[in-house]
Design a protein around this motif. Structure first.
Motif, PDB file in Angstrom:
ATOM      1  N   LEU A   1     -26.281  15.689 -49.431  1.00  0.00           N
ATOM      2  CA  LEU A   1     -26.622  14.856 -50.583  1.00  0.00           C
ATOM      3  C   LEU A   1     -28.130  14.678 -50.685  1.00  0.00           C
ATOM      4  CD1 LEU A   1     -24.070  11.897 -50.221  1.00  0.00           C
ATOM      5  CD2 LEU A   1     -23.929  13.780 -51.868  1.00  0.00           C
ATOM      6  N   ALA A   2     -28.623  14.561 -51.904  1.00  0.00           N
ATOM      7  CA  ALA A   2     -30.008  14.157 -52.150  1.00  0.00           C
ATOM      8  C   ALA A   2     -30.027  13.441 -53.497  1.00  0.00           C
ATOM      9  CB  ALA A   2     -30.942  15.356 -52.162  1.00  0.00           C
ATOM     10  N   ILE A   3     -30.797  12.360 -53.583  1.00  0.00           N
ATOM     11  CA  ILE A   3     -30.829  11.538 -54.794  1.00  0.00           C
ATOM     12  C   ILE A   3     -32.127  11.809 -55.555  1.00  0.00           C
ATOM     13  CG2 ILE A   3     -30.526   9.236 -55.722  1.00  0.00           C
ATOM     14  CD1 ILE A   3     -28.237  10.221 -53.922  1.00  0.00           C
ATOM     15  N   ARG A   4     -32.026  12.134 -56.822  1.00  0.00           N
ATOM     16  CA  ARG A   4     -33.202  12.363 -57.637  1.00  0.00           C
ATOM     17  C   ARG A   4     -33.855  11.039 -58.036  1.00  0.00           C
ATOM     18  NH1 ARG A   4     -32.128  16.942 -62.178  1.00  0.00           N
ATOM     19  NH2 ARG A   4     -31.986  15.030 -63.431  1.00  0.00           N
TER      20      ARG A   4
ATOM     21  N   VAL B   1     -24.924  11.377 -45.853  1.00  0.00           N
ATOM     22  CA  VAL B   1     -25.296  10.100 -46.466  1.00  0.00           C
ATOM     23  C   VAL B   1     -26.672  10.236 -47.108  1.00  0.00           C
ATOM     24  CG1 VAL B   1     -23.923   8.510 -45.081  1.00  0.00           C
ATOM     25  CG2 VAL B   1     -26.098   9.327 -44.191  1.00  0.00           C
ATOM     26  N   ALA B   2     -26.933   9.395 -48.095  1.00  0.00           N
ATOM     27  CA  ALA B   2     -28.243   9.330 -48.747  1.00  0.00           C
ATOM     28  C   ALA B   2     -28.416   7.949 -49.347  1.00  0.00           C
ATOM     29  CB  ALA B   2     -28.370  10.407 -49.823  1.00  0.00           C
ATOM     30  N   PHE B   3     -29.667   7.473 -49.358  1.00  0.00           N
ATOM     31  CA  PHE B   3     -29.979   6.164 -49.932  1.00  0.00           C
ATOM     32  C   PHE B   3     -30.409   6.319 -51.386  1.00  0.00           C
ATOM     33  CE2 PHE B   3     -30.489   4.946 -45.473  1.00  0.00           C
ATOM     34  CZ  PHE B   3     -29.917   3.679 -45.466  1.00  0.00           C
ATOM     35  N   GLY B   4     -29.858   5.479 -52.251  1.00  0.00           N
ATOM     36  CA  GLY B   4     -30.349   5.376 -53.613  1.00  0.00           C
ATOM     37  C   GLY B   4     -31.544   4.448 -53.667  1.00  0.00           C
TER      38      GLY B   4
ATOM     39  N   THR C   1     -28.246   1.427 -52.454  1.00  0.00           N
ATOM     40  CA  THR C   1     -26.882   1.933 -52.361  1.00  0.00           C
ATOM     41  C   THR C   1     -26.839   3.117 -51.405  1.00  0.00           C
ATOM     42  OG1 THR C   1     -26.319   1.236 -54.598  1.00  0.00           O
ATOM     43  CG2 THR C   1     -24.988   3.000 -53.651  1.00  0.00           C
ATOM     44  N   VAL C   2     -25.817   3.184 -50.573  1.00  0.00           N
ATOM     45  CA  VAL C   2     -25.633   4.312 -49.656  1.00  0.00           C
ATOM     46  C   VAL C   2     -24.554   5.220 -50.238  1.00  0.00           C
ATOM     47  CG1 VAL C   2     -24.951   5.035 -47.343  1.00  0.00           C
ATOM     48  CG2 VAL C   2     -26.338   2.973 -47.645  1.00  0.00           C
ATOM     49  N   TYR C   3     -24.929   6.458 -50.507  1.00  0.00           N
ATOM     50  CA  TYR C   3     -23.983   7.447 -51.023  1.00  0.00           C
ATOM     51  C   TYR C   3     -23.438   8.277 -49.867  1.00  0.00           C
ATOM     52  CZ  TYR C   3     -25.712   6.167 -55.614  1.00  0.00           C
ATOM     53  OH  TYR C   3     -26.046   5.459 -56.742  1.00  0.00           O
ATOM     54  N   VAL C   4     -22.159   8.603 -49.938  1.00  0.00           N
ATOM     55  CA  VAL C   4     -21.470   9.281 -48.837  1.00  0.00           C
ATOM     56  C   VAL C   4     -20.736  10.508 -49.382  1.00  0.00           C
ATOM     57  CG1 VAL C   4     -19.778   9.053 -46.980  1.00  0.00           C
ATOM     58  CG2 VAL C   4     -21.103   7.047 -47.718  1.00  0.00           C
ATOM     59  N   ALA C   5     -20.952  11.649 -48.762  1.00  0.00           N
ATOM     60  CA  ALA C   5     -20.152  12.832 -49.050  1.00  0.00           C
ATOM     61  C   ALA C   5     -18.959  12.816 -48.103  1.00  0.00           C
ATOM     62  CB  ALA C   5     -20.969  14.105 -48.866  1.00  0.00           C
ATOM     63  N   ASP C   6     -17.789  12.517 -48.640  1.00  0.00           N
ATOM     64  CA  ASP C   6     -16.559  12.474 -47.847  1.00  0.00           C
ATOM     65  C   ASP C   6     -15.925  13.863 -47.940  1.00  0.00           C
ATOM     66  OD1 ASP C   6     -14.333  11.770 -46.436  1.00  0.00           O
ATOM     67  OD2 ASP C   6     -13.781  10.065 -47.697  1.00  0.00           O
ATOM     68  N   ALA C   7     -16.275  14.722 -46.981  1.00  0.00           N
ATOM     69  CA  ALA C   7     -15.995  16.150 -47.112  1.00  0.00           C
ATOM     70  C   ALA C   7     -14.509  16.461 -47.181  1.00  0.00           C
ATOM     71  CB  ALA C   7     -16.648  16.914 -45.960  1.00  0.00           C
ATOM     72  N   ALA C   8     -13.721  15.891 -46.293  1.00  0.00           N
ATOM     73  CA  ALA C   8     -12.291  16.193 -46.290  1.00  0.00           C
ATOM     74  C   ALA C   8     -11.573  15.554 -47.473  1.00  0.00           C
ATOM     75  CB  ALA C   8     -11.649  15.737 -44.977  1.00  0.00           C
ATOM     76  N   ALA C   9     -12.160  14.518 -48.053  1.00  0.00           N
ATOM     77  CA  ALA C   9     -11.578  13.874 -49.237  1.00  0.00           C
ATOM     78  C   ALA C   9     -11.986  14.578 -50.517  1.00  0.00           C
ATOM     79  CB  ALA C   9     -11.994  12.412 -49.299  1.00  0.00           C
ATOM     80  N   GLN C  10     -12.976  15.486 -50.437  1.00  0.00           N
ATOM     81  CA  GLN C  10     -13.506  16.195 -51.607  1.00  0.00           C
ATOM     82  C   GLN C  10     -14.028  15.198 -52.643  1.00  0.00           C
ATOM     83  OE1 GLN C  10     -13.518  18.999 -50.496  1.00  0.00           O
ATOM     84  NE2 GLN C  10     -11.630  19.373 -49.393  1.00  0.00           N
ATOM     85  N   ARG C  11     -14.719  14.170 -52.137  1.00  0.00           N
ATOM     86  CA  ARG C  11     -15.226  13.122 -53.016  1.00  0.00           C
ATOM     87  C   ARG C  11     -16.631  12.695 -52.598  1.00  0.00           C
ATOM     88  NH1 ARG C  11      -9.823  12.859 -53.419  1.00  0.00           N
ATOM     89  NH2 ARG C  11      -8.799  11.606 -55.065  1.00  0.00           N
ATOM     90  N   ILE C  12     -17.359  12.163 -53.559  1.00  0.00           N
ATOM     91  CA  ILE C  12     -18.627  11.487 -53.299  1.00  0.00           C
ATOM     92  C   ILE C  12     -18.368  10.003 -53.500  1.00  0.00           C
ATOM     93  CG2 ILE C  12     -21.060  11.337 -53.867  1.00  0.00           C
ATOM     94  CD1 ILE C  12     -20.045  14.101 -52.831  1.00  0.00           C
ATOM     95  N   ARG C  13     -18.695   9.213 -52.477  1.00  0.00           N
ATOM     96  CA  ARG C  13     -18.425   7.775 -52.517  1.00  0.00           C
ATOM     97  C   ARG C  13     -19.760   7.018 -52.512  1.00  0.00           C
ATOM     98  NH1 ARG C  13     -13.461   7.687 -49.527  1.00  0.00           N
ATOM     99  NH2 ARG C  13     -13.068   5.588 -50.341  1.00  0.00           N
ATOM    100  N   ALA C  14     -19.707   5.760 -52.863  1.00  0.00           N
ATOM    101  CA  ALA C  14     -20.899   4.908 -52.845  1.00  0.00           C
ATOM    102  C   ALA C  14     -20.548   3.584 -52.195  1.00  0.00           C
ATOM    103  CB  ALA C  14     -21.417   4.678 -54.262  1.00  0.00           C
ATOM    104  N   ILE C  15     -21.465   3.102 -51.342  1.00  0.00           N
ATOM    105  CA  ILE C  15     -21.332   1.788 -50.714  1.00  0.00           C
ATOM    106  C   ILE C  15     -22.411   0.909 -51.325  1.00  0.00           C
ATOM    107  CG2 ILE C  15     -21.235   0.521 -48.535  1.00  0.00           C
ATOM    108  CD1 ILE C  15     -20.856   3.268 -47.149  1.00  0.00           C
ATOM    109  N   THR C  16     -22.020  -0.044 -52.124  1.00  0.00           N
ATOM    110  CA  THR C  16     -22.965  -0.834 -52.905  1.00  0.00           C
ATOM    111  C   THR C  16     -23.462  -2.040 -52.114  1.00  0.00           C
ATOM    112  OG1 THR C  16     -21.129  -2.048 -53.910  1.00  0.00           O
ATOM    113  CG2 THR C  16     -21.923  -0.089 -55.066  1.00  0.00           C
ATOM    114  N   LEU C  17     -24.511  -2.654 -52.631  1.00  0.00           N
ATOM    115  CA  LEU C  17     -25.125  -3.771 -51.921  1.00  0.00           C
ATOM    116  C   LEU C  17     -24.212  -4.993 -51.871  1.00  0.00           C
ATOM    117  CD1 LEU C  17     -28.807  -3.575 -53.211  1.00  0.00           C
ATOM    118  CD2 LEU C  17     -27.874  -2.768 -51.032  1.00  0.00           C
ATOM    119  N   ASP C  18     -23.220  -5.068 -52.738  1.00  0.00           N
ATOM    120  CA  ASP C  18     -22.307  -6.205 -52.692  1.00  0.00           C
ATOM    121  C   ASP C  18     -21.139  -5.961 -51.733  1.00  0.00           C
ATOM    122  OD1 ASP C  18     -20.885  -4.321 -54.098  1.00  0.00           O
ATOM    123  OD2 ASP C  18     -20.476  -5.583 -55.840  1.00  0.00           O
ATOM    124  N   GLY C  19     -21.231  -4.887 -50.910  1.00  0.00           N
ATOM    125  CA  GLY C  19     -20.236  -4.666 -49.868  1.00  0.00           C
ATOM    126  C   GLY C  19     -18.949  -4.033 -50.340  1.00  0.00           C
ATOM    127  N   ARG C  20     -19.029  -3.183 -51.354  1.00  0.00           N
ATOM    128  CA  ARG C  20     -17.835  -2.509 -51.849  1.00  0.00           C
ATOM    129  C   ARG C  20     -18.039  -0.994 -51.836  1.00  0.00           C
ATOM    130  NH1 ARG C  20     -14.374  -6.139 -54.000  1.00  0.00           N
ATOM    131  NH2 ARG C  20     -13.144  -4.460 -54.938  1.00  0.00           N
TER     132      ARG C  20
END
Length: 599
Positions: free
Chosen positions: A122-125, A59-62, A66-85
């Motif tokens: 993850l790391a956010i620039r 996980v990493a904070f933008g 926003t919380v970014y998530v590396a979903d390793a088994a899904a082979q995806r990068i996901r984002a959890i936004t402030l509006d709860g999605r």
């Protein structure tokens, strides 16, 4: 403005509590809340509580929260936004492997078409671009303006080389961190050590002077001039200016889990984040807990850190399953210092949590188990590494068994349990403890206890069946002789490994312990491949003369029918808290039914 003051007050309270003397701390429950994830396995985006993950591992904070998530088994990068999605930022691929994982692959290009292979860091620039540690592709990717590119390593090629992009090489990179507003990056390159990627794209190796093997590094965090490294059973603080380091904690050997300067055992530090120059928070994969260490001494001075638990301590009764405030596999952790929020990615629960206030409860101190007295009925559990326990006897197989038998007596004697570590079966050690009953925990590694790697070269136990069956009988022959010469009773408990019945949990263990397949694509072993291991072991153990409790069927039943929490997925092949409870409860039920009168 009032909300901002509240957040800042919370942050100050957290940091003050972390720096306060231990005696002055007060016990307060952590504010742990679900951020996203229903707990079901899947790839669904949408409302946070209904979204599904497969293996959230970093996980990493933008900058916007926003919380970014590396979903390793899904082979995806996901984002959890402030509006709860929850939304998918990058990555693609269809489910496979029993709908528990997406096959890994490599492809740069648009975020919708890009492919990853176990992204675990993850790391956010500062400009919002996202660095991704593409672990099983052995490279660092960059997500920026709708495209994914490779900025370090040659994807699909494992190795070691410094230099410019296109020429440098990595080996299973995991944790990532940035130390400034520049676009440079520190990389926990698991098989090579600590690496540094500068803003021009040149990769170099940071030589950390510490009495640890930095090639086992899994996590890295930065605050000011200090870097914190999680290296298996150590946490190392490295001063980037003076180039000095402090090995802050070490947990060894088995059973006693010795601590440093009277502190509690560290466990297995995997993910790590820094509060300040002298306090860090980390995910302990041995305990299945989130913990923090405070009061690091200056470099060169012996530290006296105390790893505390965040949220609930490991459950005394694992049959309670998972409950609010408890973690199972905290593989990802990140801190947003501006709001004092801590994000935790739990790979087994398939959820992401937010922690706002810390539980400052002191961790358990491990200590050798007392042997009891002559007025007790003594049960000795003997086995190899499966006896390891996370933080104290109460959480071990032996401790749980003693609680399960607390209401039982044998000829009016109270039942007490002692645990002994022995690579090979040895009833003499149990006799020396004055045991009335010895319980041997047996797994396939019993074939290798003399140092010959029979199981490692033939994990199905079929090709060399004649050899290892003879060896197993030879190992137990002295046991039978000792039992015949004493009045001590005995029983064996046959237990499976994760890969024999739970391939998805084995995938997690492979990530946790640091082993990786020779290829860049994870290979799975399914239940049907390992039927012969159980049968061949049972045939070899027939000659022992004492009863064998076979737990393979019980573990298969739980894995097929669903269960509260993982059965394995802890460091070094050890059963989880739930797995240890299953084992201890089965032994207790067997002994009650037999009324402690074994053949």
């Amino acid at each position: 403005m009032a909300a901002l003051k509240t957040l800042l007050t919370t942050a100050l309270l957290c940091l003050v509590a972390l720096s306060a003397p231990l005696a002055a701390q007060t016990i307060a429950p952590a504010d742990i809340a679900l951020l996203a994830g229903s707990g079901s396995a899947g790839l669904s985006d949408g409302m946070a509580a209904q979204a599904t993950f497969l293996k959230p591992s970093a996980v990493a904070f933008g900058a916007d929260g926003t919380v970014y998530v590396a979903d390793a088994a899904a082979q995806r990068i996901r984002a959890i936004t402030l509006d709860g999605r929850v939304r998918t930022v990058a990555g693609s691929g269809a489910l496979g492997y029993g709908d528990l994982s997406v096959p890994g692959a490599f492809q740069d290009g648009t975020t919708a078409n890009a492919r990853f292979n176990q992204p675990s860091g993850l790391a956010i620039r500062s400009d919002g671009a996202i660095y991704v540690a593409d672990t099983f592709n052995h490279c660092i990717r960059l997500i920026r303006e709708g495209f994914v590119s490779t900025v370090a390593g040659r994807c699909g090629v494992v190795g070691f080389a410094d230099g410019a992009n296109g020429a440098n090489l990595l080996a299973f990179p995991r944790g990532l961190t940035r130390c400034s507003d520049q676009n440079s990056l520190y990389i926990a390159d698991h098989r090579n050590g600590l690496r540094f990627l500068d803003s021009a794209g040149s990769l170099s190796t940071v030589h950390v002077p510490a009495d640890v093997d930095a090639k086992l590094i899994t996590g890295v965090a930065c605050v000011g001039r200090y870097l914190y490294l999680s290296v298996n059973d150590h946490i190392v603080r490295y001063d980037a200016l003076s180039h000095q380091s402090l090995v802050a904690y070490n947990a060894s050997p088995p059973l006693s889990m010795n601590s440093v300067q009277g502190g509690a055992p560290l466990g297995h530090a995997y993910s790590i984040a820094a509060f300040s120059a002298d306090s860090v928070i980390y995910g302990d994969l041995l305990d299945g807990a989130v913990r923090y260490v405070e009061d690091f001494a200056p470099a060169g001075v012996v530290a006296q850190p105390y790893p505390q638990y965040v949220g609930a301590t490991p459950p005394e009764d694992a049959t309670l399953g998972l409950s609010e405030g408890r973690f199972s596999a905290p593989m990802g952790i990140a801190i947003d210092r501006s709001s004092a929020r801590i994000a935790v990615a739990d790979a087994i629960q398939r959820k992401v949590f937010i922690v706002r206030l810390l539980d400052q409860r002191h961790a358990f101190n491990a200590s050798p188990r007392p042997n009891g007295s002559s007025a007790d009925y003594r049960v000795v559990i003997e086995g190899n590494y499966l006896l390891w326990y996370a933080s104290g006897f109460a959480d071990s197989i032996g401790g749980i068994l003693e609680r399960r038998l607390s209401a039982e007596t044998m000829n009016g004697k109270r039942v007490v349990v002692t645990a002994l570590h022995a690579p090979c079966p040895d009833a003499r050690a149990a006799v020396a403890q004055g045991a009335d009953l010895v319980v041997f925990l047996i797994n396939s590694y019993v074939t290798d206890c003399d140092g010959v790697a029979r199981f490692q070269r033939d994990p199905l136990l079929t090709q060399s069946a004649g050899e290892w069956q003879t060896v197993v009988r030879k190992f137990f022959a002295p046991v039978s002789a000792t039992l015949a010469a004493t009045h001590m009773q005995a029983m064996g408990v046959l237990m499976p490994f994760a890969w024999e019945i739970a391939p998805n949990e084995e995938l997690y263990r492979t990530e946790a312990i640091g082993y990786a397949p020779a290829t860049t694509t994870p290979q799975f072993a399914f239940r049907s491949d390992y039927v012969s291991a159980e049968a061949n072991l049972l045939r070899a153990l027939d000659a022992t003369g004492f009863p064998i409790l076979d737990l393979y069927p019980r573990f298969r039943q739980l894995e097929r029918g669903g269960h509260a929490g993982t059965l394995f997925a802890t460091e070094d092949l050890e059963p989880s808290a739930r797995g240890r409870d299953v084992i201890a409860s089965a032994i207790a039920a067997y002994l009650r039914k037999a009324r402690f009168q074994l053949p």
